[in-house]
Design an enzyme around this catalytic site. Structure first.
Site, mmCIF file in Angstrom:
data_model
loop_
_atom_site.group_PDB
_atom_site.id
_atom_site.type_symbol
_atom_site.label_atom_id
_atom_site.label_comp_id
_atom_site.label_asym_id
_atom_site.label_seq_id
_atom_site.Cartn_x
_atom_site.Cartn_y
_atom_site.Cartn_z
ATOM 1 N N ASN A 9 27.622 43.847 1.491
ATOM 2 C CA ASN A 9 27.166 44.751 0.426
ATOM 3 C C ASN A 9 27.760 46.130 0.727
ATOM 4 O O ASN A 9 27.289 46.827 1.617
ATOM 5 C CB ASN A 9 25.628 44.796 0.435
ATOM 6 C CG ASN A 9 25.093 45.823 -0.539
ATOM 7 O OD1 ASN A 9 25.831 46.350 -1.375
ATOM 8 N ND2 ASN A 9 23.803 46.119 -0.432
ATOM 9 N N TRP A 10 28.777 46.498 -0.032
ATOM 10 C CA TRP A 10 29.461 47.768 0.260
ATOM 11 C C TRP A 10 28.721 48.972 -0.299
ATOM 12 O O TRP A 10 29.103 50.098 -0.056
ATOM 13 C CB TRP A 10 30.892 47.715 -0.296
ATOM 14 C CG TRP A 10 31.824 46.884 0.530
ATOM 15 C CD1 TRP A 10 31.569 46.342 1.760
ATOM 16 C CD2 TRP A 10 33.178 46.524 0.207
ATOM 17 N NE1 TRP A 10 32.683 45.659 2.218
ATOM 18 C CE2 TRP A 10 33.678 45.756 1.278
ATOM 19 C CE3 TRP A 10 34.008 46.758 -0.890
ATOM 20 C CZ2 TRP A 10 34.980 45.245 1.297
ATOM 21 C CZ3 TRP A 10 35.295 46.245 -0.889
ATOM 22 C CH2 TRP A 10 35.776 45.499 0.194
ATOM 23 N N LYS A 11 27.696 48.732 -1.103
ATOM 24 C CA LYS A 11 26.921 49.847 -1.682
ATOM 25 C C LYS A 11 27.874 50.825 -2.381
ATOM 26 O O LYS A 11 28.831 50.378 -3.015
ATOM 27 C CB LYS A 11 26.057 50.503 -0.603
ATOM 28 C CG LYS A 11 25.243 49.467 0.183
ATOM 29 C CD LYS A 11 24.171 50.047 1.043
ATOM 30 C CE LYS A 11 23.447 48.926 1.767
ATOM 31 N NZ LYS A 11 22.255 49.353 2.475
ATOM 32 N N HIS A 96 17.867 44.560 -5.001
ATOM 33 C CA HIS A 96 18.101 45.141 -3.675
ATOM 34 C C HIS A 96 17.077 46.253 -3.444
ATOM 35 O O HIS A 96 16.687 46.956 -4.378
ATOM 36 C CB HIS A 96 19.536 45.689 -3.586
ATOM 37 C CG HIS A 96 19.854 46.181 -2.204
ATOM 38 N ND1 HIS A 96 19.524 47.441 -1.784
ATOM 39 C CD2 HIS A 96 20.429 45.551 -1.134
ATOM 40 C CE1 HIS A 96 19.907 47.574 -0.509
ATOM 41 N NE2 HIS A 96 20.443 46.440 -0.098
ATOM 42 N N GLU A 98 17.314 49.168 -2.424
ATOM 43 C CA GLU A 98 17.667 50.507 -2.940
ATOM 44 C C GLU A 98 17.485 50.565 -4.458
ATOM 45 O O GLU A 98 17.147 51.620 -5.005
ATOM 46 C CB GLU A 98 19.103 50.855 -2.508
ATOM 47 C CG GLU A 98 19.130 51.251 -1.038
ATOM 48 C CD GLU A 98 20.359 50.782 -0.269
ATOM 49 O OE1 GLU A 98 21.406 50.551 -0.895
ATOM 50 O OE2 GLU A 98 20.253 50.638 0.961
ATOM 51 N N GLU A 167 15.306 40.989 3.246
ATOM 52 C CA GLU A 167 15.721 42.251 3.859
ATOM 53 C C GLU A 167 14.504 43.152 4.021
ATOM 54 O O GLU A 167 14.094 43.832 3.057
ATOM 55 C CB GLU A 167 16.746 42.961 2.970
ATOM 56 C CG GLU A 167 18.014 42.179 2.745
ATOM 57 C CD GLU A 167 19.170 43.103 2.358
ATOM 58 O OE1 GLU A 167 20.162 43.112 3.102
ATOM 59 O OE2 GLU A 167 19.076 43.811 1.360
ATOM 60 N N GLY A 173 19.648 49.825 7.154
ATOM 61 C CA GLY A 173 20.346 51.069 7.497
ATOM 62 C C GLY A 173 19.669 51.870 8.596
ATOM 63 O O GLY A 173 19.986 53.032 8.815
ATOM 64 N N SER A 211 20.345 45.884 9.107
ATOM 65 C CA SER A 211 20.942 46.264 10.397
ATOM 66 C C SER A 211 21.573 45.092 11.148
ATOM 67 O O SER A 211 21.512 45.028 12.383
ATOM 68 C CB SER A 211 19.920 46.989 11.281
ATOM 69 O OG SER A 211 19.564 48.216 10.672
ATOM 70 N N GLY A 232 25.251 45.540 5.189
ATOM 71 C CA GLY A 232 25.703 46.783 4.578
ATOM 72 C C GLY A 232 26.675 47.507 5.500
ATOM 73 O O GLY A 232 27.878 47.228 5.521
ATOM 74 N N GLY A 233 26.136 48.432 6.308
ATOM 75 C CA GLY A 233 26.965 49.313 7.138
ATOM 76 C C GLY A 233 28.051 48.610 7.933
ATOM 77 O O GLY A 233 29.211 49.045 7.948
HETATM 78 P P1 PGA Z 1 22.483 47.454 6.449
HETATM 79 O O1 PGA Z 1 22.222 47.151 4.883
HETATM 80 O O2 PGA Z 1 23.237 46.273 6.997
HETATM 81 O O3 PGA Z 1 23.320 48.722 6.450
HETATM 82 O O4 PGA Z 1 21.147 47.632 7.075
HETATM 83 C C1 PGA Z 1 21.885 45.863 4.440
HETATM 84 C C2 PGA Z 1 21.673 45.883 2.953
HETATM 85 O O5 PGA Z 1 21.204 46.897 2.427
HETATM 86 O O6 PGA Z 1 21.975 44.901 2.256
#
Ligand code: PGA
Length: 250
Positions: A9-11, A96, A98, A167, A173, A211, A232-233
Site C-alpha cells: 500500500n503506497w498510500k 483502510h 486512514e 490491521e 505506521g 508495521s 505500507g512504509g
Molecule cells: P505500515 O502501513 O506498514 O506503514 O504500518 C500498513 C498499512 O497502512 O496498510
C-alpha cells in the site's frame, strides 16, 4: 491457504515518475514464484503506468486504494470503480484505517464500496482493525465483527471473492506490530466468521498489516492463520519490499 499475498500500500507516495523508477529497481531480477502473489496499490494517478508495466508478469496484480460506489456523475475528486478497472486495477482497498479515521469513512460507506467492487468483478481487500483504546477495553473482536457486518446479506459466492486485511490501528505506521500469536487469534476469528457463513475454511485470505518489515515478516508469515501481509512504509523502498516478498524462499 495455498497462496501467500504480499500487498504493497503506497498510500500518497510514488506518483508516476517515482512509481516507474521503483519498478525499474524492484523488477530487476524479479522471478515469479508459485504460491505467491504480489499486489501493488499505487496512488490513483499511477495505477495505469504500474498496470501496463506488470501486465505480462504473472503473479503481479495492481489495485486502487479507494473508490466511490456511484458509477459516474458530479462527485468531484472521486474515482469510480470502472475508472479504476479501465486503468488496470483488479482489486480495491476498502475501509483502510486512514479512510476511516482521517477521512471519516463509515461502516455503511465501506459496505457500499465492497458491493460496487464486487459488482464490477474486482476483488475488494477489506481492511478491519481496532484502535488502541478499543483493544485496551477488550473490544477487539466486537469491533472486527462490527466491521465485518457490512458484508451481511452477501451470498456465499460473493463472500468467497473477498480478501480481508487485519490491521490494528495502533500498529499502522507506528513501528509496533501485533505479535504473531495475537494477530493469529484475530485471524482465526475472521476465518471462522466466514466459515459460519458457509464459506469453506480458508478460502478467504486474511492478511496482516501494521508495521510489517523485513525483520518481522518471517515470524508473522509463519503463523498458520496469516495468509499474507499488507505493507505500507516498508513497501516504498525496492530493497525492503524485495526482502519481504522473499520471505519463505530459500
Ligand atoms: P505500515 O502501513 O506498514 O506503514 O504500518 C500498513 C498499512 O497502512 O496498510
Amino acid at each position: 491457504m495455498t497462496k501467500t499475498i504480499f500487498a504493497a500500500n503506497w498510500k500518497m507516495n510514488h506518483g508516476p515518475p517515482d512509481a516507474g523508477s521503483f519498478l525499474d529497481r524492484f523488477l530487476d531480477g524479479y522471478q515469479q514464484e508459485s504460491g505467491r502473489e504480489l499486489w501493488f496499490f499505487p496512488p490513483a494517478v499511477s495505477i495505469q503506468s504500474v498496470a501496463q508495466r506488470v501486465a505480462r508478469l504473472p503473479g503481479i496484480l495492481v489495485g486502487a486504494q479507494n473508490v466511490y460506489w456511484e458509477p459516474k456523475g458530479a462527485f468531484t475528486g472521486e474515482l469510480s470503480v470502472s475508472m479504476a478497472k479501465d486503468a488496470g486495477a483488479r482489486a480495491v482497498l476498502v475501509g483502510h484505517s486512514e479512510r476511516r479515521h482521517v477521512f471519516g469513512e463509515t461502516d455503511d460507506e465501506t459496505g457500499r464500496k465492497v458491493r460496487a467492487v464486487l459488482d464490477s468483478a474486482m476483488t475488494p481487500l477489506l481492511c478491519v482493525g481496532e484502535t488502541l483504546s478499543e483493544r485496551d477495553n477488550g473490544k477487539t473482536l466486537a469491533v472486527i465483527h462490527r466491521q465485518l457486518a457490512v458484508l451481511d446479506g452477501l451470498d456465499g459466492e460473493s463472500l468467497a471473492r473477498i480478501v480481508i486485511a487485519y490491521e490494528p490501528v495502533w500498529a499502522i505506521g507506528t513501528g509496533k506490530n501485533a505479535t504473531p500469536a495475537d494477530a493469529g487469534t484475530v485471524h482465526a476469528a475472521i476465518h471462522s466468521w466466514f466459515e459460519k457463513r458457509g464459506v469453506v475454511g480458508g478460502t478467504v485470505p486474511v492478511l496482516y498489516g501494521g508495521s510489517v518489515k523485513p525483520e518481522n515478516a518471517q515470524e508473522l508469515l509463519s503463523e498458520d492463520e496469516i495468509d499474507g501481509v499488507l505493507v505500507g512504509g516498508a513497501s516504498l523502498e525496492p530493497k525492503s519490499w524485495q526482502a519481504i516478498c522473499a520471505v519463505g524462499l530459500d
